[in-house]
Design a protein around this motif. Structure first.
Motif, PDB file in Angstrom:
ATOM      1  N   MET A 141       0.821  -1.206   0.000  1.00 30.88           N
ATOM      2  CA  MET A 141       0.000   0.000   0.000  1.00 30.88           C
ATOM      3  C   MET A 141       0.857   1.259   0.000  1.00 30.88           C
ATOM      4  O   MET A 141       0.578   2.223  -0.730  1.00 30.88           O
ATOM      5  N   VAL A 142       1.902   1.259   0.817  1.00 28.53           N
ATOM      6  CA  VAL A 142       2.790   2.418   0.873  1.00 28.53           C
ATOM      7  C   VAL A 142       3.450   2.639  -0.482  1.00 28.53           C
ATOM      8  O   VAL A 142       3.591   3.769  -0.957  1.00 28.53           O
ATOM      9  N   GLU A 143       3.837   1.549  -1.131  1.00 27.44           N
ATOM     10  CA  GLU A 143       4.436   1.657  -2.459  1.00 27.44           C
ATOM     11  C   GLU A 143       3.437   2.264  -3.455  1.00 27.44           C
ATOM     12  O   GLU A 143       3.802   3.110  -4.286  1.00 27.44           O
ATOM     13  N   LYS A 144       2.184   1.852  -3.374  1.00 28.73           N
ATOM     14  CA  LYS A 144       1.158   2.399  -4.268  1.00 28.73           C
ATOM     15  C   LYS A 144       0.956   3.895  -4.027  1.00 28.73           C
ATOM     16  O   LYS A 144       0.748   4.655  -4.975  1.00 28.73           O
ATOM     17  N   LEU A 145       0.994   4.305  -2.765  1.00 28.23           N
ATOM     18  CA  LEU A 145       0.881   5.731  -2.457  1.00 28.23           C
ATOM     19  C   LEU A 145       1.988   6.521  -3.147  1.00 28.23           C
ATOM     20  O   LEU A 145       1.749   7.580  -3.739  1.00 28.23           O
ATOM     21  N   CYS A 146       3.209   5.992  -3.064  1.00 24.81           N
ATOM     22  CA  CYS A 146       4.356   6.703  -3.631  1.00 24.81           C
ATOM     23  C   CYS A 146       4.301   6.734  -5.157  1.00 24.81           C
ATOM     24  O   CYS A 146       4.529   7.788  -5.775  1.00 24.81           O
ATOM     25  N   VAL A 147       4.004   5.594  -5.761  1.00 25.75           N
ATOM     26  CA  VAL A 147       3.960   5.512  -7.219  1.00 25.75           C
ATOM     27  C   VAL A 147       2.847   6.389  -7.785  1.00 25.75           C
ATOM     28  O   VAL A 147       3.010   7.052  -8.813  1.00 25.75           O
ATOM     29  N   THR A 148       1.701   6.413  -7.098  1.00 27.74           N
ATOM     30  CA  THR A 148       0.536   7.137  -7.605  1.00 27.74           C
ATOM     31  C   THR A 148       0.606   8.632  -7.337  1.00 27.74           C
ATOM     32  O   THR A 148       0.231   9.443  -8.190  1.00 27.74           O
ATOM     33  N   PRO A 165       4.373  10.950  -0.962  1.00 32.60           N
ATOM     34  CA  PRO A 165       3.532  12.107  -1.302  1.00 32.60           C
ATOM     35  C   PRO A 165       3.344  13.070  -0.139  1.00 32.60           C
ATOM     36  O   PRO A 165       3.307  12.662   1.025  1.00 32.60           O
ATOM     37  N   VAL A 166       3.210  14.345  -0.466  1.00 30.44           N
ATOM     38  CA  VAL A 166       2.968  15.370   0.549  1.00 30.44           C
ATOM     39  C   VAL A 166       1.473  15.442   0.842  1.00 30.44           C
ATOM     40  O   VAL A 166       0.644  15.080  -0.006  1.00 30.44           O
ATOM     41  N   PRO A 167       1.071  15.899   2.034  1.00 30.62           N
ATOM     42  CA  PRO A 167      -0.336  15.881   2.435  1.00 30.62           C
ATOM     43  C   PRO A 167      -1.290  16.596   1.480  1.00 30.62           C
ATOM     44  O   PRO A 167      -2.399  16.093   1.219  1.00 30.62           O
ATOM     45  N   HIS A 168      -0.896  17.758   0.944  1.00 31.68           N
ATOM     46  CA  HIS A 168      -1.863  18.489   0.112  1.00 31.68           C
ATOM     47  C   HIS A 168      -2.205  17.734  -1.172  1.00 31.68           C
ATOM     48  O   HIS A 168      -3.292  17.901  -1.730  1.00 31.68           O
ATOM     49  N   VAL A 169      -1.302  16.864  -1.633  1.00 27.69           N
ATOM     50  CA  VAL A 169      -1.598  16.031  -2.798  1.00 27.69           C
ATOM     51  C   VAL A 169      -2.608  14.953  -2.427  1.00 27.69           C
ATOM     52  O   VAL A 169      -3.560  14.677  -3.176  1.00 27.69           O
ATOM     53  N   LEU A 170      -2.438  14.344  -1.260  1.00 26.52           N
ATOM     54  CA  LEU A 170      -3.379  13.313  -0.804  1.00 26.52           C
ATOM     55  C   LEU A 170      -4.723  13.911  -0.384  1.00 26.52           C
ATOM     56  O   LEU A 170      -5.702  13.191  -0.241  1.00 26.52           O
ATOM     57  N   ALA A 171      -4.758  15.221  -0.178  1.00 22.83           N
ATOM     58  CA  ALA A 171      -5.994  15.890   0.225  1.00 22.83           C
ATOM     59  C   ALA A 171      -6.857  16.305  -0.962  1.00 22.83           C
ATOM     60  O   ALA A 171      -7.986  16.761  -0.787  1.00 22.83           O
ATOM     61  N   ALA A 172      -6.363  16.122  -2.178  1.00 18.56           N
ATOM     62  CA  ALA A 172      -7.080  16.570  -3.368  1.00 18.56           C
ATOM     63  C   ALA A 172      -8.340  15.739  -3.616  1.00 18.56           C
ATOM     64  O   ALA A 172      -8.465  14.601  -3.143  1.00 18.56           O
ATOM     65  N   LEU A 198      -4.259  17.754   7.853  1.00 20.04           N
ATOM     66  CA  LEU A 198      -2.875  18.231   7.853  1.00 20.04           C
ATOM     67  C   LEU A 198      -2.691  19.435   6.932  1.00 20.04           C
ATOM     68  O   LEU A 198      -1.953  20.367   7.259  1.00 20.04           O
ATOM     69  N   ALA A 199      -3.361  19.395   5.792  1.00 22.91           N
ATOM     70  CA  ALA A 199      -3.242  20.500   4.847  1.00 22.91           C
ATOM     71  C   ALA A 199      -3.807  21.795   5.417  1.00 22.91           C
ATOM     72  O   ALA A 199      -3.400  22.890   5.011  1.00 22.91           O
ATOM     73  N   SER A 200      -4.735  21.661   6.379  1.00 12.45           N
ATOM     74  CA  SER A 200      -5.347  22.849   6.988  1.00 12.45           C
ATOM     75  C   SER A 200      -4.559  23.364   8.187  1.00 12.45           C
ATOM     76  O   SER A 200      -4.824  24.459   8.692  1.00 12.45           O
ATOM     77  N   LYS A 201      -3.594  22.573   8.645  1.00 13.26           N
ATOM     78  CA  LYS A 201      -2.796  22.949   9.809  1.00 13.26           C
ATOM     79  C   LYS A 201      -1.640  23.867   9.390  1.00 13.26           C
ATOM     80  O   LYS A 201      -1.253  23.916   8.222  1.00 13.26           O
ATOM     81  N   PRO A 202      -1.066  24.590  10.343  1.00 15.73           N
ATOM     82  CA  PRO A 202       0.134  25.383  10.028  1.00 15.73           C
ATOM     83  C   PRO A 202       1.269  24.479   9.550  1.00 15.73           C
ATOM     84  O   PRO A 202       1.367  23.320   9.973  1.00 15.73           O
TER      85      PRO A 202
END
Length: 348
Positions: A141-148, A165-172, A198-202
């Motif tokens: 699963m972690v590999e899929k997150l990175c590849v995608t 991936p950074v949080p704002h990408v996963l928040a899309a 996370l994307a909404s946090k400082p």
């Protein structure tokens, strides 16, 4: 580019166990060479590690040879920080063996289980994936997150490598649906929702929890979707410098009941039972109880139960003399870890 190395006994760090016991899910061991490969945050390169009886060898692969050479200047510092090399693991083992007979028996065959100091964001999302899961599937699963959703770095030895991936990408929008199609199940919702939080946090909110007391950091993590007590403790222990955090799952519950005769009347792992088990090990093992817990947890794995370790006789496919870097050059180039806590004893 040549292999670089620094002196390190396997009783201080055993790569094969530490990188496969369920702390991190991105390291892969090459079947041919035996070396470990992964990407670490902060550098667009592939890290290659291998080990001898008394040294760890490492090499960086990056899109440009020039960049690899420049990265070498900070590579040791990165590894010192990642492997918590400001902590003398041998001394801790000795303390724990004196304090607990069961630990002495279990640790006799499993030296060098060291806690990693990982990136908090990567650790958070990785352990959201860990819910009701095993190491192999979590790694997938972690590999899929990175590849995608990660950034492409390079292809090396037939394998493509990506950043986490950074949080704002996963928040899309659309991420949850995509992850469900990729087989994440209910975890897809938690990943997407937590990313939006996370994307909404400082900026740096999660990393700042390293400075917070354990209980405060743990409580903050529990506010994130998909993060329960065990996942929060994994994040605290493996990325937020909370060395006495004790992740308790049903496996650790069984160890507590079987090997430590903890009389737990509840038939489920309630909050009360969870805290009782954690407090028991904190009282027994002290400040670094989470590290001791990881040794016991790993020792109970079937794949590690046949391992027998002798202090000065550990087989290795790599020899120090094969490295082009001489010992005096290594010692001359060692970088002092600026992040080391003053009270801890340096072991390298």
């Amino acid at each position: 580019m040549s292999w670089w190395q620094f002196p390190c006994r396997k009783t201080q760090l055993w790569l094969d166990v530490t990188l496969s016991c369920g702390q991190s899910f991105r390291w892969r061991q090459d079947a041919g060479s035996g070396e470990w490969r992964s990407c670490l945050p902060g550098s667009l390169c592939v890290w290659r590690l291998k080990q001898t009886v008394d040294a760890v060898l490492y090499k960086l692969e990056s899109p440009s040879e020039k960049e690899s050479i420049l990265l070498e200047e900070s590579a040791r510092q990165t590894l010192f920080d990642y492997f918590n090399f400001d902590v003398d693991l041998e001394s801790l083992y000795t303390e724990w063996q004196r304090a607990d007979r069961n630990f002495a028996e279990q640790s006799a065959r499993l030296k060098g289980v060291r806690m990693l100091r990982q990136d908090p964001t990567e650790t958070l999302f990785s352990f959201i994936c860990s819910s009701n899961n095993n190491i192999e599937r979590i790694s997938g699963m972690v590999e899929k997150l990175c590849v995608t959703y990660g950034e492409y770095i390079l292809e090396f030895d037939g394998r493509q490598y990506y950043t986490f991936p950074v949080p704002h990408v996963l928040a899309a929008e659309g991420v949850e649906d995509k992850l469900r199609k990729l087989g994440f199940g209910y975890r897809a919702k938690y990943i997407h929702q937590t990313a939006k939080v996370l994307a909404s946090k400082p900026d740096g909110w999660l990393d700042e929890l390293r400075k917070a007391p354990y209980r405060e950091a743990h409580a903050e993590l529990l506010t994130l979707p998909g993060v329960g007590a065990k996942v929060a403790d994994c994040i605290c222990l493996m990325s937020l410098d909370k060395m006495d955090a004790i992740p308790v799952d049903t496996h650790m519950w069984q160890i507590a009941a079987r090997d430590y005769k903890l009389k737990v009347t509840n038939k489920s792992l309630t909050t009360k039972v969870y805290n009782e088990i954690g407090d028991h090990f904190r009282k027994l093992f002290g400040q670094y109880a989470g590290w001791a817990h990881s040794v016991l947890f790993s020792a109970d794995f079937k794949k590690f139960q046949s391992i027998q370790v002798e202090r000065n006789k550990i087989e290795s496919n790599v020899h120090v003399e094969d490295s082009p870097v001489h010992q005096e050059e290594v010692e001359a180039n060692l970088v002092t870890s600026k992040s080391a806590a003053a009270k801890r004893k340096r072991i390298i």
